[in-house]
Motif scaffolding. Structure first.
Motif, PDB file in Angstrom:
ATOM      1  N   LYS A  11       0.834  -1.193   0.000  1.00  0.00           N
ATOM      2  CA  LYS A  11       0.000   0.000   0.000  1.00  0.00           C
ATOM      3  C   LYS A  11       0.875   1.251   0.000  1.00  0.00           C
ATOM      4  CE  LYS A  11      -3.448  -2.564   2.626  1.00  0.00           C
ATOM      5  NZ  LYS A  11      -4.088  -2.743   3.951  1.00  0.00           N
ATOM      6  N   ASN A  47       4.961   0.429  -6.557  1.00  0.00           N
ATOM      7  CA  ASN A  47       4.610  -0.005  -5.206  1.00  0.00           C
ATOM      8  C   ASN A  47       4.861  -1.495  -5.001  1.00  0.00           C
ATOM      9  OD1 ASN A  47       3.746   2.583  -4.378  1.00  0.00           O
ATOM     10  ND2 ASN A  47       1.753   2.235  -5.329  1.00  0.00           N
ATOM     11  N   ALA A  82      -0.762  -5.632  -0.205  1.00  0.00           N
ATOM     12  CA  ALA A  82      -2.047  -5.688  -0.894  1.00  0.00           C
ATOM     13  C   ALA A  82      -2.147  -6.919  -1.783  1.00  0.00           C
ATOM     14  CB  ALA A  82      -2.248  -4.426  -1.727  1.00  0.00           C
TER      15      ALA A  82
END
Length: 204
Positions: A11, A47, A82
């Motif tokens: 995240k 990310n 995630a």
């Protein structure tokens, strides 16, 4: 020897803490395998933290995979993660094991999907070409997948993005790269991530 890349999509704003948590997880007494690299993606899918580890045998690899899959807090970073994906590889047999050290400020992690039967001729093509290619810049590892679609992944360190571009141009101009016959076995499904070493990365 087996290699694994764990790709952890984290995240926004959680990467720094996640890296520290990953270091604790991999360094725990019950952990299996050896950490070789931990990179944060800069170009490509963002990310993402990419964790490269080696395992001496299938039993060690299986134990560590089970440890990650059977907990709600994988890599001690469950709240940050995630999405989590694993790829298992065998090294091209002519290459030495990955040696930790300082090699570059950016790493390119590139994956090509292969046609059926493409593993053996790809290894042969690389074995013929690598001695001249690594005179221009080092190779961390090249390895073929043991799960998922047939493919191989290679990891290259560079001092900078400018160095990467210059080396690639020189290798093509000299006829050193790509390996002769190698592209014949590619499907055209290719992806590349440029990533930077994190604080816990032995490959830096």
């Amino acid at each position: 020897m087996l290699y694994e890349i764990a790709t952890l999509t984290v995240k926004l704003g959680t990467a720094a803490k996640a890296v520290a948590d990953i270091g604790e997880y991999i360094g725990a007494p019950e952990a299996k395998g050896t950490l070789l690299g931990c990179w944060a993606s800069e170009i490509g899918d963002l990310n993402q933290l990419l964790v490269l580890r080696s395992f001496t045998d299938h039993e060690a690899w299986r134990g560590e995979r089970e440890r990650a899959l059977r907990t709600s807090n994988p890599f001690n970073a469950g709240e940050a993660i995630a999405q989590m994906n694993f790829d298992t590889y065998a090294p091209f047999p002519f290459l030495p094991p990955v040696v930790p050290g300082k090699y570059g400020s950016v790493y390119e992690i590139r994956t090509y999907q292969l046609k059926h039967g493409g593993v053996a001729p790809t290894i042969a093509a690389w074995e013929a070409a690598i001695p001249e290619r690594v005179k221009l810049s080092p190779l961390s590892i090249a390895m073929y997948s043991l799960d998922g679609p047939p493919r191989f992944t290679h990891i290259w360190p560079f001092a900078s993005l400018d160095t990467r571009a210059a080396v690639r141009a020189e290798s093509v101009a000299k006829g050193i790269w790509p390996p002769k016959g190698g592209p014949d076995w590619l499907t055209g499904d290719m992806r590349s991530i440029v990533a930077v070493p994190t604080a816990i990365s032995p490959l830096a």
